[in-house]
Write a protein that holds these residues in place. Structure first.
Motif, PDB file in Angstrom:
ATOM      1  N   ARG A 324       0.836  -1.207   0.000  1.00  0.00           N
ATOM      2  CA  ARG A 324       0.000   0.000   0.000  1.00  0.00           C
ATOM      3  C   ARG A 324       0.874   1.262   0.000  1.00  0.00           C
ATOM      4  O   ARG A 324       0.579   2.231  -0.723  1.00  0.00           O
ATOM      5  CB  ARG A 324      -0.922   0.001   1.213  1.00  0.00           C
ATOM      6  CG  ARG A 324      -1.876   1.204   1.218  1.00  0.00           C
ATOM      7  CD  ARG A 324      -2.829   1.201   2.386  1.00  0.00           C
ATOM      8  NE  ARG A 324      -3.718   2.352   2.314  1.00  0.00           N
ATOM      9  CZ  ARG A 324      -4.895   2.356   1.711  1.00  0.00           C
ATOM     10  NH1 ARG A 324      -5.334   1.256   1.116  1.00  0.00           N
ATOM     11  NH2 ARG A 324      -5.642   3.438   1.696  1.00  0.00           N
ATOM     12  N   LEU A 385      -5.831  -3.867  -3.445  1.00  0.00           N
ATOM     13  CA  LEU A 385      -4.854  -4.804  -2.894  1.00  0.00           C
ATOM     14  C   LEU A 385      -5.583  -5.841  -2.039  1.00  0.00           C
ATOM     15  O   LEU A 385      -6.432  -5.480  -1.213  1.00  0.00           O
ATOM     16  CB  LEU A 385      -3.816  -4.070  -2.034  1.00  0.00           C
ATOM     17  CG  LEU A 385      -3.047  -2.942  -2.728  1.00  0.00           C
ATOM     18  CD1 LEU A 385      -2.200  -2.172  -1.718  1.00  0.00           C
ATOM     19  CD2 LEU A 385      -2.150  -3.510  -3.818  1.00  0.00           C
ATOM     20  N   LEU A 395      -3.039  -7.703  -6.935  1.00  0.00           N
ATOM     21  CA  LEU A 395      -3.130  -6.254  -7.134  1.00  0.00           C
ATOM     22  C   LEU A 395      -3.873  -6.019  -8.444  1.00  0.00           C
ATOM     23  O   LEU A 395      -3.451  -6.503  -9.499  1.00  0.00           O
ATOM     24  CB  LEU A 395      -1.726  -5.640  -7.178  1.00  0.00           C
ATOM     25  CG  LEU A 395      -1.617  -4.124  -7.284  1.00  0.00           C
ATOM     26  CD1 LEU A 395      -0.337  -3.640  -6.604  1.00  0.00           C
ATOM     27  CD2 LEU A 395      -1.629  -3.644  -8.737  1.00  0.00           C
TER      28      LEU A 395
END
Length: 479
Positions: A324, A385, A395
């Motif tokens: 992230r 994600l 992803l």
């Protein structure tokens, strides 16, 4: 121009020679085992019969001594002209005086015979002896009792086995000749059978040698090949298919590369010709040089991408990173371009992944860049994600752009491939972005896929595998 000349390699033993060697060794072992078994069986049978004969004679002579000792002289064999006797007899008393014996028995000393046993004991096997005159004898002895005297008479019996030994020697010689003959026949038949059996392989080699890069569409497998060569033909056909596809891709790659290079080169040439057509002001020259620099940068990026794809085994250093944080850093990097197009970049979910940070950013950055270039204004780009149960990471980059036609989806990861619609919307691309993404995913042992509907948008999904053992506990890198 293709050449079918065989490369010079160190000479090795041919299959025919190897199989012939196996045939000969196998045949030799079979013949030796078979003939040796027969020889030993025959020799054992003869020995058994000879020993039985001697034991039977001793038992007979014992019975005569016990009941009719006067008739014992009739049991002493005497050679007659034309009728030689094979066995000899000697009779002695308990003091060792010879009472009677066959004339030839004088050449066999008493000590040569095995120890005699009494009537109450079983007569054992005889003892073989070779006389100085090269004759062979089987010797045995036993005591013949009378009344209460178990050692009344000593009986010694000799059997002439010279003829049997000569017979066995001849049999051994003939056995050796049969083994040699068998090996010779096995060699002839082995060469014939092997060459005939390997003929399809030679035919296959000749057929493969005739295939050039111009006719890679040909296939080897037919119904005529033996079953043992079926897997080989399947493998060869699969290899030809891969070669055909590779040549086709290489030809397409060359054509696309020439096309992509031609545009910036023509632009540079045209600008240079325009600049030289007449005298220009400083500002005009500056604009021409700035435009040329843009084309140079485009060529430089293209060359860099080609070199990146040309090194599929490049070194990389995977570490455990917070996906992230990396994606948010990319969203911030592309924020200005997104603001110009009034497009929002949203990151959802989180997770950790074991990757090379630079390659991870390049792969995800290419997807975000494509979404911005081919997406619609006032749209939205979502990066999702999701950590998998096995520890990997999925992803997905979603956009609300023009989408991709279903017929073009299988080719979107090909090098230099760009759909006509994509070329109209963004003519600065090279068609290498998604190819680089797939190369990075293959390097990490992952995969990339794309799903799209024309006019509704595109979703590109990257699937990263779980961290390798030893990386799970690594610290999270926050570069």
């Amino acid at each position: 121009m293709s050449s079918t000349r065989r490369p010079d390699l160190p000479r090795s033993t041919s299959i025919t020679a190897r199989l012939l060697g196996f045939y000969l060794v196998t045949t030799l072992l079979i013949l030796l085992c078979t003939n040796w078994f027969q020889f030993k069986a025959l020799s054992k049978d003869l020995d058994f019969e000879d020993n039985d004969f001697l034991v039977e004679r001793i038992v007979t002579l014992r019975a005569i001594v016990a009941r009719h000792p006067d008739a014992l002289r009739d049991q002493i064999p005497v050679n007659r002209p034309g009728q030689p006797k094979r066995h000899l007899v000697r009779v002695q008393d308990a003091e060792g005086r010879t009472l009677m014996q066959s004339p030839e028995m004088a050449g066999l000393a008493v000590e040569l015979f095995p120890p005699a046993v009494t009537s109450a004991e079983k007569v054992g096997r005889g003892r073989k002896y070779r006389a100085p005159d090269r004759k062979r004898y089987l010797l045995n002895a036993g005591w013949a009792g009378r009344g209460d005297d178990p050692h009344h008479r000593l009986i010694q019996v000799a059997l002439d086995i010279t003829d049997e030994d000569a017979l066995m020697s001849k049999y051994l010689v003939r056995t050796g000749l049969s083994v040699v003959t068998g090996l010779f026949l096995a060699a002839l038949l082995g060469v014939t059978i092997t060459r005939r059996g390997l003929r399809p392989l030679q035919e296959m080699a000749d057929k493969v040698a005739q295939i050039t890069e111009a006719d890679l569409h040909q296939r080897i497998r037919t119904a005529n090949w033996p079953r043992e060569l079926d897997q080989l033909t399947v493998a060869l056909d699969a290899m030809l298919g891969r070669l055909e596809e590779s040549f086709a891709r290489l030809s397409e790659f060359s054509a696309n590369l020439a096309h992509e290079l031609r545009t910036p080169i023509n632009n540079l040439r045209g600008e240079a010709e325009v600049a030289l057509s007449r005298a220009r002001s400083e500002d005009e020259y500056r604009r021409i040089i700035e435009s040329a620099i843009e084309e140079y940068e485009r060529l430089s990026r293209m060359v860099g991408d080609i070199l990146f794809l040309a090194r599929p085994d490049r070194a990389y250093q995977p570490v455990l990173v917070d996906a992230r944080i990396e994606v948010e850093r990319l969203a911030e990097y592309y924020g200005n371009l997104a603001d110009e197009q009034h497009t929002a970049i949203v990151v959802e979910g989180d997770g950790k992944v074991s990757v090379d940070p630079n390659l991870f950013q390049r792969a995800v950055g290419n997807l975000i860049s494509n979404a911005l270039h081919y997406g619609s204004q006032f749209g939205r780009i979502t990066v999702k994600l999701r950590q998998t149960e096995e520890g990997g990471l999925n992803l997905a980059v979603e956009d609300s752009g023009m989408g991709v036609d279903p017929a073009e989806l299988p080719r979107v990861f090909d090098r230099f491939y760009r759909s006509p619609q994509a070329r109209q919307i963004y003519n600065q691309g090279s068609g290498l972005g998604l190819a680089i993404v797939r190369s990075i995913m293959n390097l990490h042992g992952g995969s990339a896929s794309v799903a799209s509907q024309p006019g509704e948008g595109t979703v590109v999904t990257l699937r990263f595998p779980p961290p390798a053992r030893g990386e799970t506990g690594a610290s999270v890198v926050q570069s």
